[in-house]
Design a protein around this motif. Structure first.
Motif, PDB file in Angstrom:
ATOM      1  N   ARG A   1       0.756  -1.180  -0.072  1.00  0.00           N
ATOM      2  CA  ARG A   1       0.059  -0.179  -0.150  1.00  0.00           C
ATOM      3  C   ARG A   1       0.866   1.177  -0.016  1.00  0.00           C
ATOM      4  N   VAL A   2       0.508   2.349  -0.921  1.00  0.00           N
ATOM      5  CA  VAL A   2       1.198   3.657  -0.822  1.00  0.00           C
ATOM      6  C   VAL A   2       0.112   4.450  -0.209  1.00  0.00           C
ATOM      7  N   SER A   3       0.291   5.143   0.954  1.00  0.00           N
ATOM      8  CA  SER A   3      -0.681   6.191   1.511  1.00  0.00           C
ATOM      9  C   SER A   3       0.018   7.408   1.621  1.00  0.00           C
ATOM     10  N   ASN A   4       1.157   7.714   1.067  1.00  0.00           N
ATOM     11  CA  ASN A   4       1.629   9.162   1.175  1.00  0.00           C
ATOM     12  C   ASN A   4       1.750  10.112   0.139  1.00  0.00           C
ATOM     13  N   ILE A   5       0.854   9.744  -0.829  1.00  0.00           N
ATOM     14  CA  ILE A   5       0.626  10.468  -2.056  1.00  0.00           C
ATOM     15  C   ILE A   5      -0.952  10.947  -2.108  1.00  0.00           C
ATOM     16  N   PRO A   6      -1.170  12.329  -1.851  1.00  0.00           N
ATOM     17  CA  PRO A   6      -2.293  12.732  -2.040  1.00  0.00           C
ATOM     18  C   PRO A   6      -3.005  12.426  -3.324  1.00  0.00           C
ATOM     19  N   ASN A   7      -4.387  12.269  -3.305  1.00  0.00           N
ATOM     20  CA  ASN A   7      -5.122  12.024  -4.639  1.00  0.00           C
ATOM     21  C   ASN A   7      -4.722  10.680  -5.222  1.00  0.00           C
ATOM     22  N   TRP A   8      -4.168   9.627  -4.509  1.00  0.00           N
ATOM     23  CA  TRP A   8      -3.783   8.453  -5.293  1.00  0.00           C
ATOM     24  C   TRP A   8      -4.130   7.309  -4.242  1.00  0.00           C
ATOM     25  N   TYR A   9      -4.807   6.034  -4.786  1.00  0.00           N
ATOM     26  CA  TYR A   9      -4.947   5.161  -3.801  1.00  0.00           C
ATOM     27  C   TYR A   9      -4.464   3.898  -4.473  1.00  0.00           C
ATOM     28  N   PHE A  10      -3.370   3.276  -3.689  1.00  0.00           N
ATOM     29  CA  PHE A  10      -2.845   2.081  -4.323  1.00  0.00           C
ATOM     30  C   PHE A  10      -2.537   1.022  -3.283  1.00  0.00           C
ATOM     31  N   GLU A  11      -3.230  -0.142  -3.620  1.00  0.00           N
ATOM     32  CA  GLU A  11      -3.200  -1.158  -2.509  1.00  0.00           C
ATOM     33  C   GLU A  11      -3.308  -2.409  -3.504  1.00  0.00           C
ATOM     34  N   ARG A  12      -2.451  -3.475  -3.280  1.00  0.00           N
ATOM     35  CA  ARG A  12      -2.742  -4.773  -3.983  1.00  0.00           C
ATOM     36  C   ARG A  12      -2.084  -5.771  -3.149  1.00  0.00           C
ATOM     37  N   VAL A  13      -2.731  -6.956  -3.250  1.00  0.00           N
ATOM     38  CA  VAL A  13      -2.306  -8.252  -2.378  1.00  0.00           C
ATOM     39  C   VAL A  13      -1.222  -8.882  -3.391  1.00  0.00           C
ATOM     40  N   VAL A  14      -0.160  -9.300  -2.704  1.00  0.00           N
ATOM     41  CA  VAL A  14       1.087  -9.764  -3.154  1.00  0.00           C
ATOM     42  C   VAL A  14       1.177 -11.236  -2.537  1.00  0.00           C
ATOM     43  N   PHE A  15       1.018 -12.251  -3.621  1.00  0.00           N
ATOM     44  CA  PHE A  15       1.064 -13.615  -3.037  1.00  0.00           C
ATOM     45  C   PHE A  15       2.712 -13.967  -2.715  1.00  0.00           C
ATOM     46  N   PRO A  16       2.760 -15.080  -1.821  1.00  0.00           N
ATOM     47  CA  PRO A  16       4.155 -15.493  -1.783  1.00  0.00           C
ATOM     48  C   PRO A  16       4.945 -15.810  -3.009  1.00  0.00           C
ATOM     49  N   GLY A  17       6.147 -15.258  -3.218  1.00  0.00           N
ATOM     50  CA  GLY A  17       6.886 -15.398  -4.540  1.00  0.00           C
ATOM     51  C   GLY A  17       6.432 -14.558  -5.522  1.00  0.00           C
ATOM     52  N   GLN A  18       5.340 -13.849  -5.497  1.00  0.00           N
ATOM     53  CA  GLN A  18       4.755 -12.793  -6.477  1.00  0.00           C
ATOM     54  C   GLN A  18       5.767 -11.629  -6.707  1.00  0.00           C
ATOM     55  N   ARG A  19       5.654 -11.121  -8.042  1.00  0.00           N
ATOM     56  CA  ARG A  19       6.584  -9.914  -8.237  1.00  0.00           C
ATOM     57  C   ARG A  19       5.476  -8.980  -8.779  1.00  0.00           C
ATOM     58  N   LEU A  20       5.773  -7.651  -7.938  1.00  0.00           N
ATOM     59  CA  LEU A  20       4.638  -6.870  -8.121  1.00  0.00           C
ATOM     60  C   LEU A  20       5.447  -5.436  -8.826  1.00  0.00           C
ATOM     61  N   VAL A  21       5.005  -5.279  -9.961  1.00  0.00           N
ATOM     62  CA  VAL A  21       5.562  -4.127 -10.937  1.00  0.00           C
ATOM     63  C   VAL A  21       4.493  -2.987 -10.917  1.00  0.00           C
ATOM     64  N   PHE A  22       4.878  -1.722 -10.467  1.00  0.00           N
ATOM     65  CA  PHE A  22       3.870  -0.584 -10.823  1.00  0.00           C
ATOM     66  C   PHE A  22       4.736   0.864 -10.858  1.00  0.00           C
ATOM     67  N   GLU A  23       3.962   1.938 -11.078  1.00  0.00           N
ATOM     68  CA  GLU A  23       4.570   3.151 -11.386  1.00  0.00           C
ATOM     69  C   GLU A  23       4.148   3.841 -10.018  1.00  0.00           C
ATOM     70  N   ALA A  24       5.254   4.647  -9.459  1.00  0.00           N
ATOM     71  CA  ALA A  24       5.353   5.546  -8.230  1.00  0.00           C
ATOM     72  C   ALA A  24       6.046   6.719  -8.366  1.00  0.00           C
ATOM     73  N   PHE A  25       6.037   7.405  -7.490  1.00  0.00           N
ATOM     74  CA  PHE A  25       7.122   8.729  -7.359  1.00  0.00           C
ATOM     75  C   PHE A  25       8.337   8.213  -6.465  1.00  0.00           C
ATOM     76  N   PRO A  26       9.390   8.695  -6.604  1.00  0.00           N
ATOM     77  CA  PRO A  26      10.469   8.302  -5.953  1.00  0.00           C
ATOM     78  C   PRO A  26      10.135   8.687  -4.244  1.00  0.00           C
ATOM     79  N   GLU A  27       9.508   9.450  -4.111  1.00  0.00           N
ATOM     80  CA  GLU A  27       9.277   9.878  -2.594  1.00  0.00           C
ATOM     81  C   GLU A  27       8.072   9.082  -1.916  1.00  0.00           C
ATOM     82  N   ALA A  28       7.360   8.170  -2.756  1.00  0.00           N
ATOM     83  CA  ALA A  28       6.427   7.476  -2.320  1.00  0.00           C
ATOM     84  C   ALA A  28       6.998   6.262  -1.334  1.00  0.00           C
ATOM     85  N   LEU A  29       6.130   5.972  -0.212  1.00  0.00           N
ATOM     86  CA  LEU A  29       6.462   5.084   0.609  1.00  0.00           C
ATOM     87  C   LEU A  29       5.699   3.790   0.504  1.00  0.00           C
ATOM     88  N   LEU A  30       6.382   2.631   0.113  1.00  0.00           N
ATOM     89  CA  LEU A  30       5.515   1.446   0.027  1.00  0.00           C
ATOM     90  C   LEU A  30       5.282   0.725   1.220  1.00  0.00           C
TER      91      LEU A  30
END
Length: 130
Positions: A31-60
């Motif tokens: 989940r990324v929660s520190n970027i205003p006006n953006w909701y990003f939350e994904r389920v990541v299963f064991p061994g799964q690779r999550l590829v996404f776009e974000a800003f460098p200052e975003a905290l996952l």
């Protein structure tokens, strides 16, 4: 890369491509929660690779799933998860210089009790009796 369900805010520039791998045996929520006006939350299963776009200052935020709850187990700056695009001649941020591995003295090869040379003696399984 298109994130159709929750696109990154269009009023900002400088997004980077990021990759996170769930190296645990448990289900995680990313989940990324520190970027205003953006909701990003994904389920990541064991061994799964999550590829996404974000800003460098975003905290996952990584929430590790338990039986009926999830515990915040890590916060990772997205700048550390950046995937370097080798085809891009002008990256948006400078890439850090690679550290050189220190020179180690050459070791004599390890030979087991049957005369077989072991390339890495610590990678062999040990047999023990109890």
């Amino acid at each position: 890369m298109a994130q159709i369900l929750d696109p990154i805010p269009a009023d900002r520039k400088g997004q980077i491509l990021c990759c996170y791998v769930n190296a645990t045996s448990k289900i995680q929520i990313a989940r990324v929660s520190n970027i205003p006006n953006w909701y990003f939350e994904r389920v990541v299963f064991p061994g799964q690779r999550l590829v996404f776009e974000a800003f460098p200052e975003a905290l996952l935020e990584i929430h590790t799933g338990m039986m009926a709850s999830a515990i915040l187990s890590d916060k990772i700056p997205c700048g550390r998860l950046r995937v370097i695009d080798e085809s891009d001649p002008t990256p948006s941020t400078p890439t850090p210089e690679r550290e050189e591995m220190p020179n180690r003295p050459h070791r004599n090869p390890t030979i087991d009790n049957k005369g077989i040379v072991l390339s890495d003696p610590f990678s062999m399984t040990a047999l023990t009796s109890v």
